[in-house]
Design a protein around this motif. Structure first.
Motif, PDB file in Angstrom:
ATOM      1  N   ILE A 111     -55.281  31.511   0.946  1.00  0.00           N
ATOM      2  CA  ILE A 111     -53.849  31.764   1.185  1.00  0.00           C
ATOM      3  C   ILE A 111     -53.179  32.209  -0.113  1.00  0.00           C
ATOM      4  N   THR A 112     -53.485  31.519  -1.208  1.00  0.00           N
ATOM      5  CA  THR A 112     -52.825  31.871  -2.479  1.00  0.00           C
ATOM      6  C   THR A 112     -53.206  33.278  -2.935  1.00  0.00           C
ATOM      7  N   ARG A 113     -54.348  33.767  -2.454  1.00  0.00           N
ATOM      8  CA  ARG A 113     -54.822  35.089  -2.855  1.00  0.00           C
ATOM      9  C   ARG A 113     -54.440  36.172  -1.841  1.00  0.00           C
ATOM     10  N   GLY A 114     -53.726  35.777  -0.782  1.00  0.00           N
ATOM     11  CA  GLY A 114     -53.322  36.746   0.240  1.00  0.00           C
ATOM     12  C   GLY A 114     -54.494  37.257   1.055  1.00  0.00           C
ATOM     13  N   GLU A 115     -55.567  36.467   1.135  1.00  0.00           N
ATOM     14  CA  GLU A 115     -56.771  36.948   1.825  1.00  0.00           C
ATOM     15  C   GLU A 115     -56.787  36.594   3.306  1.00  0.00           C
ATOM     16  N   THR A 116     -55.973  35.613   3.705  1.00  0.00           N
ATOM     17  CA  THR A 116     -55.919  35.261   5.125  1.00  0.00           C
ATOM     18  C   THR A 116     -54.510  35.512   5.646  1.00  0.00           C
ATOM     19  N   ARG A 117     -54.441  35.987   6.886  1.00  0.00           N
ATOM     20  CA  ARG A 117     -53.145  36.244   7.529  1.00  0.00           C
ATOM     21  C   ARG A 117     -53.063  35.317   8.739  1.00  0.00           C
ATOM     22  N   TRP A 118     -52.128  34.372   8.681  1.00  0.00           N
ATOM     23  CA  TRP A 118     -52.047  33.329   9.710  1.00  0.00           C
ATOM     24  C   TRP A 118     -50.965  33.643  10.729  1.00  0.00           C
ATOM     25  N   CYS A 119     -51.200  33.231  11.981  1.00  0.00           N
ATOM     26  CA  CYS A 119     -50.141  33.269  12.986  1.00  0.00           C
ATOM     27  C   CYS A 119     -50.022  31.884  13.623  1.00  0.00           C
ATOM     28  N   GLN A 120     -48.916  31.706  14.345  1.00  0.00           N
ATOM     29  CA  GLN A 120     -48.546  30.379  14.851  1.00  0.00           C
ATOM     30  C   GLN A 120     -48.704  30.325  16.372  1.00  0.00           C
ATOM     31  N   GLY A 121     -49.648  29.553  16.851  1.00  0.00           N
ATOM     32  CA  GLY A 121     -49.877  29.419  18.292  1.00  0.00           C
ATOM     33  C   GLY A 121     -49.254  28.147  18.833  1.00  0.00           C
ATOM     34  N   TYR A 122     -47.954  28.162  19.026  1.00  0.00           N
ATOM     35  CA  TYR A 122     -47.238  27.008  19.578  1.00  0.00           C
ATOM     36  C   TYR A 122     -46.749  27.313  21.002  1.00  0.00           C
ATOM     37  N   SER A 123     -45.802  28.284  21.123  1.00  0.00           N
ATOM     38  CA  SER A 123     -45.116  28.526  22.403  1.00  0.00           C
ATOM     39  C   SER A 123     -46.072  29.014  23.481  1.00  0.00           C
ATOM     40  N   GLU A 124     -45.763  28.600  24.722  1.00  0.00           N
ATOM     41  CA  GLU A 124     -46.515  29.067  25.891  1.00  0.00           C
ATOM     42  C   GLU A 124     -45.507  29.510  26.946  1.00  0.00           C
ATOM     43  N   PRO A 125     -45.963  30.249  27.968  1.00  0.00           N
ATOM     44  CA  PRO A 125     -45.015  30.703  28.995  1.00  0.00           C
ATOM     45  C   PRO A 125     -44.226  29.540  29.609  1.00  0.00           C
ATOM     46  N   GLY A 126     -44.840  28.370  29.760  1.00  0.00           N
ATOM     47  CA  GLY A 126     -44.120  27.236  30.347  1.00  0.00           C
ATOM     48  C   GLY A 126     -43.741  26.183  29.323  1.00  0.00           C
ATOM     49  N   ALA A 127     -43.875  26.497  28.050  1.00  0.00           N
ATOM     50  CA  ALA A 127     -43.592  25.502  27.006  1.00  0.00           C
ATOM     51  C   ALA A 127     -42.948  26.189  25.810  1.00  0.00           C
ATOM     52  N   GLY A 128     -41.607  26.324  25.876  1.00  0.00           N
ATOM     53  CA  GLY A 128     -40.856  26.927  24.775  1.00  0.00           C
ATOM     54  C   GLY A 128     -40.031  25.843  24.119  1.00  0.00           C
ATOM     55  N   SER A 129     -38.818  25.638  24.632  1.00  0.00           N
ATOM     56  CA  SER A 129     -37.989  24.532  24.126  1.00  0.00           C
ATOM     57  C   SER A 129     -38.698  23.204  24.370  1.00  0.00           C
ATOM     58  N   ASP A 130     -39.348  23.092  25.535  1.00  0.00           N
ATOM     59  CA  ASP A 130     -40.115  21.869  25.842  1.00  0.00           C
ATOM     60  C   ASP A 130     -41.550  22.057  25.360  1.00  0.00           C
ATOM     61  N   LEU A 131     -41.705  22.153  24.046  1.00  0.00           N
ATOM     62  CA  LEU A 131     -43.014  22.505  23.475  1.00  0.00           C
ATOM     63  C   LEU A 131     -44.101  21.493  23.824  1.00  0.00           C
ATOM     64  N   ALA A 132     -43.722  20.227  23.924  1.00  0.00           N
ATOM     65  CA  ALA A 132     -44.743  19.197  24.192  1.00  0.00           C
ATOM     66  C   ALA A 132     -45.341  19.333  25.586  1.00  0.00           C
ATOM     67  N   GLY A 133     -44.770  20.225  26.408  1.00  0.00           N
ATOM     68  CA  GLY A 133     -45.342  20.472  27.732  1.00  0.00           C
ATOM     69  C   GLY A 133     -46.489  21.478  27.692  1.00  0.00           C
ATOM     70  N   LEU A 134     -46.960  21.824  26.516  1.00  0.00           N
ATOM     71  CA  LEU A 134     -47.985  22.877  26.401  1.00  0.00           C
ATOM     72  C   LEU A 134     -49.272  22.504  27.144  1.00  0.00           C
ATOM     73  N   GLN A 135     -49.918  23.542  27.704  1.00  0.00           N
ATOM     74  CA  GLN A 135     -51.069  23.319  28.594  1.00  0.00           C
ATOM     75  C   GLN A 135     -52.379  23.901  28.070  1.00  0.00           C
ATOM     76  N   THR A 136     -52.350  24.690  27.028  1.00  0.00           N
ATOM     77  CA  THR A 136     -53.607  25.278  26.535  1.00  0.00           C
ATOM     78  C   THR A 136     -54.581  24.154  26.217  1.00  0.00           C
ATOM     79  N   LYS A 137     -55.743  24.230  26.895  1.00  0.00           N
ATOM     80  CA  LYS A 137     -56.642  23.077  26.918  1.00  0.00           C
ATOM     81  C   LYS A 137     -57.771  23.250  25.902  1.00  0.00           C
ATOM     82  N   ALA A 138     -58.077  22.190  25.179  1.00  0.00           N
ATOM     83  CA  ALA A 138     -59.213  22.224  24.249  1.00  0.00           C
ATOM     84  C   ALA A 138     -60.158  21.091  24.626  1.00  0.00           C
ATOM     85  N   VAL A 139     -61.385  21.464  25.001  1.00  0.00           N
ATOM     86  CA  VAL A 139     -62.357  20.463  25.453  1.00  0.00           C
ATOM     87  C   VAL A 139     -63.370  20.214  24.339  1.00  0.00           C
TER      88      VAL A 139
END
Ligand SMILES: Cc1cc2nc3c(=O)[nH]c(=O)nc-3n(C[C@H](O)[C@H](O)[C@H](O)COP(=O)(O)OP(=O)(O)OC[C@H]3O[C@@H](n4cnc5c(N)ncnc54)[C@H](O)[C@@H]3O)c2cc1C
Length: 283
Positions: A111-139
């Motif tokens: 990160i300090t060298r600018g070698e990685t470009r990060w994005c933020q995977g928080y919001s979902e179609p049914g979980a914006g303001s109610d972010l804790a309602g997110l459904q993307t599942k990790a098994v």
């Protein structure tokens, strides 16, 4: 002469010697070589993230020193080394707090060298303001998580090579308690990025689809199912912006951002806690 005045003199001398004319605002002609030299020099000095610890590629400066550095960079109109984005401003400070030693070593230096470009995977179609309602599942699959679901409004996903994401790891737990914070590679077969075209014709946001995408177990940040705490902390860094630990050497760290951060802290309670004063609060 005070320590901080001495530091200012050192910074001035250093900048006079190391910041090429072509890396200052207003420079004309081909500035490519000058910018590359400036970027490499700042990285070497740890001043792309002046307040991060030196062992993770930072400059190890305290707040007062970082403020002086920002003022001196602004004075000579030095350009930033690179656009720091979500790595320096959001994920980095969060990893400094919640990451394992191994995660810090592996992720912070790129990160300090600018070698990685990060994005933020928080919001979902049914979980914006109610972010804790997110459904993307990790098994849990032993050494990795298998991820299925969808994110939306993911800024810069089409340019990112890494994502930090909130995913549901326990569908049976109360919603805030079944979420984990993971890091994953965007360049893998299980990920599809679809830009969202706005009415202006640009596509700053994306939909991101996960079809058996993989996040390695070693990239779980914080405890399993405790991702809500980590994710909220990251949002605090997002909001405090450059007044936090982030910042990329150059004029983006304006002295004004430090002043704003100091003012905000007074009201939030970190200093004199004026928000505790009912007379102030009622107004
Ligand atoms: C510029 C920009 C960049 C973004 N980048 C990212 C990114 O990189 N990654 C990412 O994960 N997300 C990103 N987002 C998404 C953002 O973080 C929010 O999740 C999203 O904007 C809010 O969700 P929503 O659009 O689904 O709105 P909704 O949650 O559907 O809300 C719509 C409206 O209803 C109101 N509302 C909602 N619930 C209630 C309620 N209970 N009572 C009263 N009013 C209510 C809201 O205030 C809002 O005005 C970005 C958003 C913006 C604007």
């Amino acid at each position: 002469m005070s320590d901080i005045d001495g530091f200012r003199n050192e910074v001035r001398d250093w900048l006079a010697e190391h910041c090429p004319e072509g890396a200052r605002s207003g420079a004309s002609g081909d500035t490519g070589d000058a910018m590359k030299q400036w970027r490499d020099t700042l990285i070497e000095q740890g001043w792309t993230v002046p307040m991060w610890p030196k062992e993770y590629g930072g400059g190890g400066l305290d707040r007062a020193q970082a403020r002086v550095l920002a003022e001196e960079l602004g004075r000579i109109r030095a350009r930033p080394a690179f656009m720091g984005g979500m790595g320096t401003g959001m994920l980095g400070p969060t990893l400094l707090e919640y990451g394992t030693e191994e995660q810090k070593k592996r992720h912070l230096i790129p990160i300090t060298r600018g070698e990685t470009r990060w994005c933020q995977g928080y919001s979902e179609p049914g979980a914006g303001s109610d972010l804790a309602g997110l459904q993307t599942k990790a098994v849990d699959k032993g050494d990795h998580f298998l991820i299925n679901g969808q994110k939306i409004w993911t800024s810069g996903a089409q340019f990112a090579n890494r994502m930090f994401a909130l995913v549901r790891t326990d569908p049976d737990a109360p919603k805030h308690e079944g979420i984990s914070f993971v890091l994953l590679d965007m360049e893998q077969p299980g990920i599809t990025v679809k830009p969202i075209r706005t009415i202006g014709g640009n596509s700053p946001f994306n939909e991101v689809f996960f079809d058996d995408a993989i996040a390695q177990k070693e990239d779980l940040v914080g405890e399993l199912n405790q991702g809500w705490t980590v994710g909220k902390r990251l949002l605090q860094h997002e909001r405090s912006g450059q007044g936090g630990l982030g910042g990329v050497g150059g004029t983006r760290q304006s002295p004004r951002s430090f002043a704003l951060a100091d003012t905000a802290k007074q009201y939030r309670g970190e200093k004199d806690g004026r928000i505790e004063d009912t007379a102030v609060r009622d107004r």
